[in-house]
Motif scaffolding. Structure first.
Motif, mmCIF file in Angstrom:
data_model
loop_
_atom_site.group_PDB
_atom_site.id
_atom_site.type_symbol
_atom_site.label_atom_id
_atom_site.label_comp_id
_atom_site.label_asym_id
_atom_site.label_seq_id
_atom_site.Cartn_x
_atom_site.Cartn_y
_atom_site.Cartn_z
ATOM 1 N N ALA A 27 0.155 -1.631 -0.215
ATOM 2 C CA ALA A 27 -0.472 0.153 0.231
ATOM 3 C C ALA A 27 1.097 1.021 0.236
ATOM 4 O O ALA A 27 2.252 1.363 0.711
ATOM 5 N N PRO A 83 -0.525 5.457 0.264
ATOM 6 C CA PRO A 83 -1.081 6.433 -0.043
ATOM 7 C C PRO A 83 -1.118 7.561 -0.479
ATOM 8 O O PRO A 83 -1.163 8.133 -0.937
ATOM 9 N N LEU A 114 -7.869 5.195 0.998
ATOM 10 C CA LEU A 114 -6.614 6.040 1.821
ATOM 11 C C LEU A 114 -5.438 5.749 1.290
ATOM 12 O O LEU A 114 -4.815 6.091 1.684
ATOM 13 N N LEU A 115 -5.438 3.861 1.300
ATOM 14 C CA LEU A 115 -4.298 3.409 1.212
ATOM 15 C C LEU A 115 -3.432 2.321 -0.398
ATOM 16 O O LEU A 115 -3.030 2.463 -0.482
#
Length: 222
Positions: free
Chosen positions: A87, A89, A141-142
């Motif tokens: 991930a 962000p 968000l990620l």
């Protein structure tokens, strides 16, 4: 189109190059491919992480390097890409598309035509079908930048001229396989799900010779 696929299907022995072999799903692919009698070559960045891939031929190299890919592709029948990236962000992600572009060029040059590539639920037209938590929280968000690169990756595969299958698993887990998966292209009534890495690996390997999903991108779930 929605189908239920029996994961007991077998294929004849094949020489397979696996990318992303040290990830959770990649390890399952290598393990099951060897159990089916396939000859497996794994291109890995870190040999230390590949010490338990017993039975596979290990080649150390960068998946973004076309020269390395051409060398390791010689004599192969098919490629399985289980490449992933953490991930991210804030930082842009380019690994998946960069590696896939180099892979397509190398496969074309070495005349290896079959490519089975794992992307994920949320890529392309599967976006918005992950359920409330995935679609409204986790994705924006990620995973937004990761999936922007998955979209670029899928576009490169679609335009490659290869015999490709794109596979979009739902949320992955490490539970035992259930011996069957649901493969979906009509997602109008689908909103989230999960699937074991074992079942993903089995479905992936079934596509090495099958034409059922050729030039398509099924979402698969348990």
């Amino acid at each position: 189109m929605n189908t239920l696929t029996d994961n007991n299907a077998k294929t004849s022995a094949t020489k397979i190059l696996v990318l992303g072999a040290t990830g959770g799903t990649g390890r399952q692919i290598v393990k099951q491919a060897l159990a089916r009698g396939h000859q497996v070559t794994a291109l890995v960045r870190s040999p230390e992480k590949a010490g338990d891939l017993n039975g596979a031929r290990l080649v150390v190299g960068d998946v973004r390097d076309e020269k390395v890919l051409r060398e390791v592709l010689r004599g192969q029948d098919a490629v399985v890409s289980a490449l992933g990236t953490p991930a991210s962000p804030f930082r842009e992600v380019t690994l998946l598309s960069t590696a896939t572009r180099a892979l397509v060029q190398a496969m074309t040059a070495e005349r290896v035509s079959r490519l089975v590539a794992i992307t994920g639920m949320g890529a392309g037209d599967s976006r918005g079908h992950g359920g409330f938590l995935f679609d409204r929280v986790i994705f924006p968000l990620l995973l937004k930048k990761v999936y922007a690169d998955k979209d670029r990756q899928e576009a490169i595969v679609r335009e490659s001229g290869l015999d490709w299958v794109l596979i979009r698993p739902t949320v992955l887990n490490d539970k035992p396989g259930r011996s069957s998966v649901r493969a979906l292209t009509d997602l109008s009534d689908f909103h989230g799900g999960s699937i074991s890495r074992q079942d993903v690996a089995t479905f992936v390997l079934d596509q090495l010779r099958s034409v059922d999903w050729l030039h398509r991108a099924p979402l698969i779930t348990g």
